[in-house]
Motif scaffolding. Structure first.
Motif, PDB file in Angstrom:
ATOM      1  N   TRP A   1       0.881  -1.172   0.000  1.00 23.96           N
ATOM      2  CA  TRP A   1       0.000   0.000   0.000  1.00 23.96           C
ATOM      3  C   TRP A   1       0.911   1.212   0.000  1.00 23.96           C
ATOM      4  CZ3 TRP A   1      -2.689   3.662   3.450  1.00 23.96           C
ATOM      5  CH2 TRP A   1      -3.953   4.044   2.963  1.00 23.96           C
ATOM      6  N   ILE A   2       0.922   1.916  -1.119  1.00 23.42           N
ATOM      7  CA  ILE A   2       1.833   3.042  -1.308  1.00 23.42           C
ATOM      8  C   ILE A   2       1.009   4.322  -1.443  1.00 23.42           C
ATOM      9  CG2 ILE A   2       3.727   3.982  -2.699  1.00 23.42           C
ATOM     10  CD1 ILE A   2       4.271   1.109  -1.622  1.00 23.42           C
ATOM     11  N   VAL A   3       1.394   5.330  -0.671  1.00 26.57           N
ATOM     12  CA  VAL A   3       0.786   6.651  -0.765  1.00 26.57           C
ATOM     13  C   VAL A   3       1.931   7.623  -1.029  1.00 26.57           C
ATOM     14  CG1 VAL A   3      -0.565   8.422   0.419  1.00 26.57           C
ATOM     15  CG2 VAL A   3      -1.036   5.991   0.856  1.00 26.57           C
ATOM     16  N   GLU A   4       2.014   8.109  -2.261  1.00 25.51           N
ATOM     17  CA  GLU A   4       3.133   8.967  -2.636  1.00 25.51           C
ATOM     18  C   GLU A   4       3.012  10.380  -2.065  1.00 25.51           C
ATOM     19  OE1 GLU A   4       3.546   8.685  -6.892  1.00 25.51           O
ATOM     20  OE2 GLU A   4       4.423   6.683  -6.730  1.00 25.51           O
ATOM     21  N   ASN A   5       1.780  10.903  -1.997  1.00 25.94           N
ATOM     22  CA  ASN A   5       1.561  12.214  -1.394  1.00 25.94           C
ATOM     23  C   ASN A   5       0.223  12.174  -0.666  1.00 25.94           C
ATOM     24  OD1 ASN A   5       1.202  14.846  -0.605  1.00 25.94           O
ATOM     25  ND2 ASN A   5       1.743  15.743  -2.574  1.00 25.94           N
ATOM     26  N   ALA A   6       0.283  11.924   0.621  1.00 28.47           N
ATOM     27  CA  ALA A   6      -0.920  11.742   1.435  1.00 28.47           C
ATOM     28  C   ALA A   6      -1.777  12.999   1.509  1.00 28.47           C
ATOM     29  CB  ALA A   6      -0.522  11.289   2.842  1.00 28.47           C
ATOM     30  N   ALA A   7      -1.188  14.160   1.263  1.00 23.71           N
ATOM     31  CA  ALA A   7      -1.949  15.411   1.344  1.00 23.71           C
ATOM     32  C   ALA A   7      -2.929  15.561   0.185  1.00 23.71           C
ATOM     33  CB  ALA A   7      -1.003  16.606   1.375  1.00 23.71           C
ATOM     34  N   VAL A   8      -2.726  14.837  -0.897  1.00 24.73           N
ATOM     35  CA  VAL A   8      -3.631  14.931  -2.047  1.00 24.73           C
ATOM     36  C   VAL A   8      -4.299  13.602  -2.377  1.00 24.73           C
ATOM     37  CG1 VAL A   8      -2.405  16.903  -3.045  1.00 24.73           C
ATOM     38  CG2 VAL A   8      -1.782  14.575  -3.740  1.00 24.73           C
ATOM     39  N   ASP A   9      -3.899  12.530  -1.708  1.00 20.92           N
ATOM     40  CA  ASP A   9      -4.484  11.216  -1.969  1.00 20.92           C
ATOM     41  C   ASP A   9      -5.835  11.130  -1.254  1.00 20.92           C
ATOM     42  OD1 ASP A   9      -5.109   8.374  -1.758  1.00 20.92           O
ATOM     43  OD2 ASP A   9      -3.039   8.002  -2.386  1.00 20.92           O
ATOM     44  N   PRO A  10      -6.914  10.846  -1.978  1.00 23.22           N
ATOM     45  CA  PRO A  10      -8.239  10.813  -1.344  1.00 23.22           C
ATOM     46  C   PRO A  10      -8.365   9.770  -0.234  1.00 23.22           C
ATOM     47  CG  PRO A  10      -8.374  10.184  -3.674  1.00 23.22           C
ATOM     48  CD  PRO A  10      -6.965  10.612  -3.406  1.00 23.22           C
ATOM     49  N   ARG A  11      -7.518   8.753  -0.243  1.00 26.74           N
ATOM     50  CA  ARG A  11      -7.558   7.723   0.800  1.00 26.74           C
ATOM     51  C   ARG A  11      -7.041   8.241   2.135  1.00 26.74           C
ATOM     52  NH1 ARG A  11      -3.783   3.344  -1.967  1.00 26.74           N
ATOM     53  NH2 ARG A  11      -2.602   5.261  -2.206  1.00 26.74           N
ATOM     54  N   THR A  12      -6.251   9.300   2.105  1.00 26.02           N
ATOM     55  CA  THR A  12      -5.532   9.702   3.318  1.00 26.02           C
ATOM     56  C   THR A  12      -5.602  11.178   3.672  1.00 26.02           C
ATOM     57  OG1 THR A  12      -3.528  10.010   1.997  1.00 26.02           O
ATOM     58  CG2 THR A  12      -3.827   7.853   3.038  1.00 26.02           C
ATOM     59  N   LEU A  13      -6.073  12.032   2.812  1.00 25.54           N
ATOM     60  CA  LEU A  13      -5.911  13.472   3.042  1.00 25.54           C
ATOM     61  C   LEU A  13      -6.586  13.988   4.303  1.00 25.54           C
ATOM     62  CD1 LEU A  13      -8.616  15.263   1.844  1.00 25.54           C
ATOM     63  CD2 LEU A  13      -7.645  14.340  -0.230  1.00 25.54           C
ATOM     64  N   THR A  14      -7.616  13.299   4.830  1.00 25.00           N
ATOM     65  CA  THR A  14      -8.247  13.752   6.074  1.00 25.00           C
ATOM     66  C   THR A  14      -7.720  13.025   7.310  1.00 25.00           C
ATOM     67  OG1 THR A  14     -10.063  12.187   5.827  1.00 25.00           O
ATOM     68  CG2 THR A  14     -10.382  14.397   4.876  1.00 25.00           C
TER      69      THR A  14
ATOM     70  N   PRO B   1      -5.683  12.166  10.512  1.00 27.39           N
ATOM     71  CA  PRO B   1      -5.025  13.087  11.457  1.00 27.39           C
ATOM     72  C   PRO B   1      -3.503  13.075  11.374  1.00 27.39           C
ATOM     73  CG  PRO B   1      -6.349  11.436  12.637  1.00 27.39           C
ATOM     74  CD  PRO B   1      -6.549  11.203  11.175  1.00 27.39           C
ATOM     75  N   LEU B   2      -2.895  11.977  10.953  1.00 25.32           N
ATOM     76  CA  LEU B   2      -1.439  11.943  10.819  1.00 25.32           C
ATOM     77  C   LEU B   2      -0.977  12.757   9.612  1.00 25.32           C
ATOM     78  CD1 LEU B   2      -0.796   8.152  11.521  1.00 25.32           C
ATOM     79  CD2 LEU B   2      -0.596  10.068  13.116  1.00 25.32           C
ATOM     80  N   VAL B   3      -1.887  12.939   8.670  1.00 29.10           N
ATOM     81  CA  VAL B   3      -1.593  13.706   7.459  1.00 29.10           C
ATOM     82  C   VAL B   3      -1.981  15.166   7.661  1.00 29.10           C
ATOM     83  CG1 VAL B   3      -2.154  13.958   4.998  1.00 29.10           C
ATOM     84  CG2 VAL B   3      -1.912  11.662   6.015  1.00 29.10           C
ATOM     85  N   ALA B   4      -3.217  15.396   8.084  1.00 33.95           N
ATOM     86  CA  ALA B   4      -3.743  16.753   8.225  1.00 33.95           C
ATOM     87  C   ALA B   4      -3.252  17.438   9.506  1.00 33.95           C
ATOM     88  CB  ALA B   4      -5.276  16.715   8.221  1.00 33.95           C
ATOM     89  N   GLY B   5      -2.779  16.658  10.464  1.00 35.18           N
ATOM     90  CA  GLY B   5      -2.375  17.210  11.758  1.00 35.18           C
ATOM     91  C   GLY B   5      -0.919  17.603  11.834  1.00 35.18           C
ATOM     92  N   GLU B   6      -0.450  17.686  13.061  1.00 36.19           N
ATOM     93  CA  GLU B   6       0.886  18.175  13.392  1.00 36.19           C
ATOM     94  C   GLU B   6       2.017  17.380  12.727  1.00 36.19           C
ATOM     95  OE1 GLU B   6       3.266  18.176  17.544  1.00 36.19           O
ATOM     96  OE2 GLU B   6       1.267  19.084  17.593  1.00 36.19           O
ATOM     97  N   LEU B   7       1.864  16.065  12.627  1.00 33.97           N
ATOM     98  CA  LEU B   7       2.923  15.234  12.046  1.00 33.97           C
ATOM     99  C   LEU B   7       3.164  15.569  10.580  1.00 33.97           C
ATOM    100  CD1 LEU B   7       4.954  12.931  12.470  1.00 33.97           C
ATOM    101  CD2 LEU B   7       3.142  11.339  11.873  1.00 33.97           C
ATOM    102  N   GLY B   8       2.115  15.878   9.835  1.00 34.82           N
ATOM    103  CA  GLY B   8       2.274  16.254   8.429  1.00 34.82           C
ATOM    104  C   GLY B   8       2.798  15.129   7.563  1.00 34.82           C
ATOM    105  N   LEU B   9       2.363  13.922   7.822  1.00 36.37           N
ATOM    106  CA  LEU B   9       2.811  12.762   7.046  1.00 36.37           C
ATOM    107  C   LEU B   9       2.465  12.956   5.569  1.00 36.37           C
ATOM    108  CD1 LEU B   9       3.837   9.746   7.740  1.00 36.37           C
ATOM    109  CD2 LEU B   9       1.512   9.161   7.110  1.00 36.37           C
ATOM    110  N   ARG B  10       3.396  12.638   4.693  1.00 38.20           N
ATOM    111  CA  ARG B  10       3.154  12.778   3.255  1.00 38.20           C
ATOM    112  C   ARG B  10       3.364  11.458   2.508  1.00 38.20           C
ATOM    113  NH1 ARG B  10       0.748  16.117   5.000  1.00 38.20           N
ATOM    114  NH2 ARG B  10       0.809  18.337   4.664  1.00 38.20           N
ATOM    115  N   PHE B  11       4.325  10.678   2.921  1.00 38.97           N
ATOM    116  CA  PHE B  11       4.640   9.447   2.199  1.00 38.97           C
ATOM    117  C   PHE B  11       4.459   8.248   3.119  1.00 38.97           C
ATOM    118  CE2 PHE B  11       7.897   6.199   1.215  1.00 38.97           C
ATOM    119  CZ  PHE B  11       7.453   5.824  -0.040  1.00 38.97           C
ATOM    120  N   TYR B  12       3.856   7.194   2.572  1.00 39.80           N
ATOM    121  CA  TYR B  12       3.679   5.935   3.302  1.00 39.80           C
ATOM    122  C   TYR B  12       3.879   4.802   2.314  1.00 39.80           C
ATOM    123  CZ  TYR B  12       1.492   2.082   5.848  1.00 39.80           C
ATOM    124  OH  TYR B  12       1.250   0.887   6.464  1.00 39.80           O
TER     125      TYR B  12
END
Length: 173
Positions: A84-97, A99-110
């Protein structure tokens, strides 16, 4: 949507492996760190997905031992048959909301590889995460799969060792 029967059987497999809440182990730590360093990511994890939490057996680069299941990307990833690859979590509909992406951690890649047992149940994930978007090469994905296979072998060896010890106790009594 989670298949409730499959999830029940998957959670039984998690219990059989008796890995949840065990002390730190340098071997798992080394494998998670190898994955993290190999891909130059902020963190590497060996996670076990329980019924309501994601417990991190190893987590170099992260200062957390567990997450709410609904908050962690490993909970979605563990339901997949493959990586399961997420290249940019801030724009991926599976992950953009998330909390690890939208919150303080700012996760972008998984990038997560399921820790699949011989019976076909995903106990958790070997994953790498980063705060900057990126993609994987075919070789990097292959290497992650190899490391995940070693993690699964370690988990299976734990089960086998416990089983052998139980048999030895039965014989001696």
């Amino acid at each position: 949507m989670i298949n409730s029967e499959h999830e029940r059987l998957r959670l039984e497999a998690v219990r059989r492996h008796n890995i949840l809440d065990t002390p730190p182990d340098g071997t798992y730590d080394a494998l998670a760190e190898l994955a993290m360093r190999m891909l130059d990511c902020a963190a590497g994890v060996v996670s076990i997905v329980d019924s309501n939490r994601i417990w991190l057996k190893s987590h170099p680069g992260l200062d957390v031992d567990e997450l709410e299941r609904d908050d962690g990307l490993c909970a979605s990833a563990v339901l997949q048959d493959g990586p399961w690859i997420v290249e940019n979590a801030a724009v991926d509909p599976r992950t953009l909301t998330n909390p690890l992406v939208a919150g303080e951690l700012g996760l972008r890649f998984y990038a997560g590889i399921p820790l699949r047992t011989a019976e076909g149940f995903n106990l958790g994930m070997l994953a790498v995460v980063d705060t900057k978007p990126r993609s994987l090469t075919g070789q990097e994905l292959y290497n992650l799969k190899l490391i995940a296979r070693v993690v699964v072998e370690l988990l299976e060896l734990r089960v086998a060792a416990r089983s052998e010890a139980a048999e030895a106790r039965q014989v001696n009594h």
